[in-house]
Write a protein that holds these residues in place. Sequence first.
Motif, mmCIF file in Angstrom:
data_model
loop_
_atom_site.group_PDB
_atom_site.id
_atom_site.type_symbol
_atom_site.label_atom_id
_atom_site.label_comp_id
_atom_site.label_asym_id
_atom_site.label_seq_id
_atom_site.Cartn_x
_atom_site.Cartn_y
_atom_site.Cartn_z
ATOM 1 N N MET A 73 0.674 -1.260 0.063
ATOM 2 C CA MET A 73 -0.146 0.089 0.035
ATOM 3 C C MET A 73 0.743 1.320 0.169
ATOM 4 O O MET A 73 0.604 2.158 -0.855
ATOM 5 C CB MET A 73 -0.966 0.035 1.199
ATOM 6 N N ILE A 74 1.696 1.456 0.888
ATOM 7 C CA ILE A 74 2.544 2.460 1.168
ATOM 8 C C ILE A 74 3.524 2.702 0.065
ATOM 9 O O ILE A 74 3.586 4.003 -0.810
ATOM 10 C CB ILE A 74 3.241 2.571 2.337
ATOM 11 N N LYS A 75 4.505 1.731 -0.152
ATOM 12 C CA LYS A 75 5.671 2.018 -1.035
ATOM 13 C C LYS A 75 5.156 2.265 -2.703
ATOM 14 O O LYS A 75 5.274 3.093 -3.260
ATOM 15 C CB LYS A 75 6.392 0.835 -1.151
ATOM 16 N N PRO A 76 4.197 1.570 -3.003
ATOM 17 C CA PRO A 76 3.803 1.629 -4.478
ATOM 18 C C PRO A 76 2.858 2.969 -4.947
ATOM 19 O O PRO A 76 2.673 3.554 -5.931
ATOM 20 C CB PRO A 76 2.689 0.467 -4.802
ATOM 21 N N ASN A 77 2.395 3.531 -3.572
ATOM 22 C CA ASN A 77 1.654 4.814 -3.802
ATOM 23 C C ASN A 77 2.382 6.168 -3.228
ATOM 24 O O ASN A 77 1.471 6.908 -2.866
ATOM 25 C CB ASN A 77 0.154 4.607 -3.037
ATOM 26 N N SER A 78 3.628 5.992 -3.174
ATOM 27 C CA SER A 78 4.143 6.903 -2.482
ATOM 28 C C SER A 78 4.279 8.386 -3.088
ATOM 29 O O SER A 78 4.400 9.477 -2.409
ATOM 30 C CB SER A 78 5.863 6.796 -2.361
ATOM 31 N N SER A 79 3.666 8.507 -4.278
ATOM 32 C CA SER A 79 3.481 9.797 -4.941
ATOM 33 C C SER A 79 2.217 10.365 -4.567
ATOM 34 O O SER A 79 1.734 11.568 -4.716
ATOM 35 C CB SER A 79 3.772 9.739 -6.211
ATOM 36 N N ARG A 80 1.407 9.733 -3.857
ATOM 37 C CA ARG A 80 0.086 10.286 -3.474
ATOM 38 C C ARG A 80 -0.098 10.613 -2.070
ATOM 39 O O ARG A 80 0.693 10.163 -1.094
ATOM 40 C CB ARG A 80 -0.983 8.994 -3.443
#
Length: 194
Positions: A73-80
């Motif tokens: 959840m966190i790593k792949p969405n770090s730009s959000r």
Amino acid sequence: MYVLFEGVDGVGKSTQIEMIARAHEDSLVTKEPGGTKIGQKLREILLGGDFKLSARAEILLFLADRAEHYQKMIKPNSSRLILSDRGFVSGVAYALANDASLKIDDLLWLNSFALEGKFADKIVFFEASETLIKKRLSSRGLIDAIEARGLKYLLKVQECMKEVLKAHKFNVLYIDASEDIATINAKIENFIKF
């Protein structure tokens, strides 16, 4: 930006997360435990009350959830903008409340391992009085296995959360949970501005 919303049950985290998410349509709302498929299963084990876990087994299950949550959840969405209902602060605080022989630094190291060294960018910490926590929990009805440990336990956890936040230089906004919802929301919006 990865933002944790921390505080014991009934302090208003979920309300504020919902409000912030509505204002930021591209935000990702998640939670610990339970933000992933495996996390949902771990949440059932941890909060369901079907198992009486040892304090250290409980820590390790929370850490397993945290590691998976970070990877999925966190790593792949770090730009959000990521709004997480709980995270490592709760993990460390509950562990300390369950076993006073544990050390904050050791627990933070374990959490750093689970998070690949990436703690939250910002933390919103909600603090509430005993009276407010009692009032809000009594209005909720059904309680989970953690809440069932009682009000004194939750107050101890809250104190442990403050210890964790003071032990290291995290970027924290301290919120008095007794303030009105709009005031709290404005403070959080100002804090999380990019």
